[in-house]
Design an enzyme around this catalytic site. Sequence first.
Site, short mmCIF file in Angstrom:
data_model
loop_
_atom_site.label_atom_id
_atom_site.label_comp_id
_atom_site.label_asym_id
_atom_site.label_seq_id
_atom_site.Cartn_x
_atom_site.Cartn_y
_atom_site.Cartn_z
N LYS A 9 -19.88 -9.07 -32.08
CA LYS A 9 -20.96 -10.00 -33.21
C LYS A 9 -22.06 -10.39 -32.41
O LYS A 9 -22.11 -11.32 -31.73
CB LYS A 9 -19.32 -10.42 -34.03
CG LYS A 9 -18.38 -9.86 -34.92
CD LYS A 9 -18.47 -10.62 -35.24
CE LYS A 9 -17.12 -9.68 -36.41
NZ LYS A 9 -16.11 -10.66 -37.66
N TYR A 25 -3.47 -17.14 -35.27
CA TYR A 25 -2.57 -16.72 -34.39
C TYR A 25 -1.75 -17.72 -33.52
O TYR A 25 -0.32 -17.33 -33.61
CB TYR A 25 -3.76 -16.14 -33.44
CG TYR A 25 -4.21 -15.10 -33.89
CD1 TYR A 25 -3.52 -13.52 -34.03
CD2 TYR A 25 -5.57 -15.11 -33.83
CE1 TYR A 25 -4.33 -13.26 -34.02
CE2 TYR A 25 -6.32 -13.75 -33.65
CZ TYR A 25 -5.97 -13.46 -34.53
OH TYR A 25 -6.82 -12.28 -34.80
N ARG A 34 -5.63 -5.53 -32.54
CA ARG A 34 -5.91 -6.37 -31.67
C ARG A 34 -5.28 -7.93 -32.45
O ARG A 34 -5.64 -9.45 -31.30
CB ARG A 34 -7.06 -6.64 -32.35
CG ARG A 34 -8.31 -8.31 -32.31
CD ARG A 34 -10.03 -7.75 -33.22
NE ARG A 34 -10.50 -8.97 -32.86
CZ ARG A 34 -11.07 -9.79 -32.38
NH1 ARG A 34 -11.55 -8.58 -31.78
NH2 ARG A 34 -11.48 -10.55 -32.41
N HIS A 39 -6.81 -3.12 -36.56
CA HIS A 39 -7.17 -4.77 -36.63
C HIS A 39 -5.94 -5.54 -36.02
O HIS A 39 -5.29 -6.33 -35.56
CB HIS A 39 -7.64 -4.90 -38.19
CG HIS A 39 -8.85 -6.31 -37.43
ND1 HIS A 39 -9.96 -6.03 -36.55
CD2 HIS A 39 -8.79 -7.28 -37.59
CE1 HIS A 39 -10.54 -6.82 -36.71
NE2 HIS A 39 -10.16 -8.39 -37.67
N HIS A 59 -14.47 -14.90 -29.87
CA HIS A 59 -14.47 -15.63 -31.63
C HIS A 59 -15.80 -16.62 -31.71
O HIS A 59 -15.51 -17.23 -30.58
CB HIS A 59 -13.23 -16.18 -31.91
CG HIS A 59 -12.56 -15.25 -32.91
ND1 HIS A 59 -11.47 -15.30 -33.02
CD2 HIS A 59 -12.60 -14.02 -33.54
CE1 HIS A 59 -10.26 -14.88 -33.11
NE2 HIS A 59 -11.10 -13.93 -34.07
N ARG A 92 -12.13 -5.14 -31.34
CA ARG A 92 -12.58 -4.73 -32.19
C ARG A 92 -13.05 -3.54 -32.34
O ARG A 92 -13.34 -3.07 -31.52
CB ARG A 92 -13.61 -5.45 -32.99
CG ARG A 92 -14.11 -6.61 -33.48
CD ARG A 92 -14.67 -7.56 -34.07
NE ARG A 92 -15.25 -9.04 -33.71
CZ ARG A 92 -15.43 -10.15 -32.97
NH1 ARG A 92 -15.80 -9.44 -31.97
NH2 ARG A 92 -15.50 -11.66 -33.61
#
Length: 315
Positions: free
Chosen positions: A190, A296, A264, A261, A287, A166
């Site tokens: 995150k 994906y 990514r 993004h 994730h 990210r």
Amino acid sequence: MSPHGPDGPDDRQGDGRDALLDDFARRLRSELGRSEHTVRAYLGDARSLLGHLDAVGAPVDRLDLGLLRGWLSRLSGAGASRATLARRIAAARAFTAHLHRMGRLDTDPGPLLATPVRRRSLPRVLSEDQAADAITAHAEDAEAASTPDGLRRTAVVEVLYGGGLRVAELCGLDLDDIDRERRTLRVLGKGGKERAVPIGEPALDAVDAWLQAGRPALVGPHSGRALFLGARGGRLGTRSARRDVHELLRAAGDGSDAGPHALRHSAATHLLNGGADLRSVQEYLGHASLDSTQVYTHVSIERLTEVYRRSHPRA
């Protein structure tokens, strides 16, 4: 109705809203590990909710499911998208949990809010040739690639694509986050979750070139241990990193409006196309849920379908 409108509550009711919002911000940062971007967004949503309470004449300690739904209904009527409503609901849940924790609410109505089903659009993906050609074209432009900005631009794109990062993760990298022996990056994702991300030789070479001839030209008293620096010598900001990506890809002539993004998304898709399993890609991307990685597979299947229709004699 409050003269400040539904999105601009003041502290006229004497219920300590400014202090409450300050406490909420501190909890988001320190206890929940939210990014500054998320903190700003959640505070804006909390102010909007408090503004709705002003508009209907309800004190904070009477906040319940009906008032939450009324607030969301007004937002929906004003044209808020499903994605925006989903984020506002997440912010409201965090805020009502905070109010309950502080003793301002007897019960927490937040968990009773239903999140709207989001129509997930497929992410934009560059082909493997597009990604490679864009980086190679920039590296072969001697004038662009030899300046501090050019060296940083190449390294930024290589690391974003090579590590599937990210943009905020890239900007948060420090000098000692690179493990050359293992060829990995230590990434803070995150929620403050740390992970090790494999990185390839092209990205490491681009970083080395930046460290040798780019970073020293920009380093200053506020540089600290930041890996990537902006024009004034401070840590590279996400806006500047996005600009680096857009400028490099635009100059290469492929994916002219693609940003970080897209790199990514492309990295994840190319891994799956190359045979990586979904859980490995989940760990690579950082994730929390496999559901986030699942999109994906749709990209890979869509591409397979295109190839099938174009190539199979019985398609």
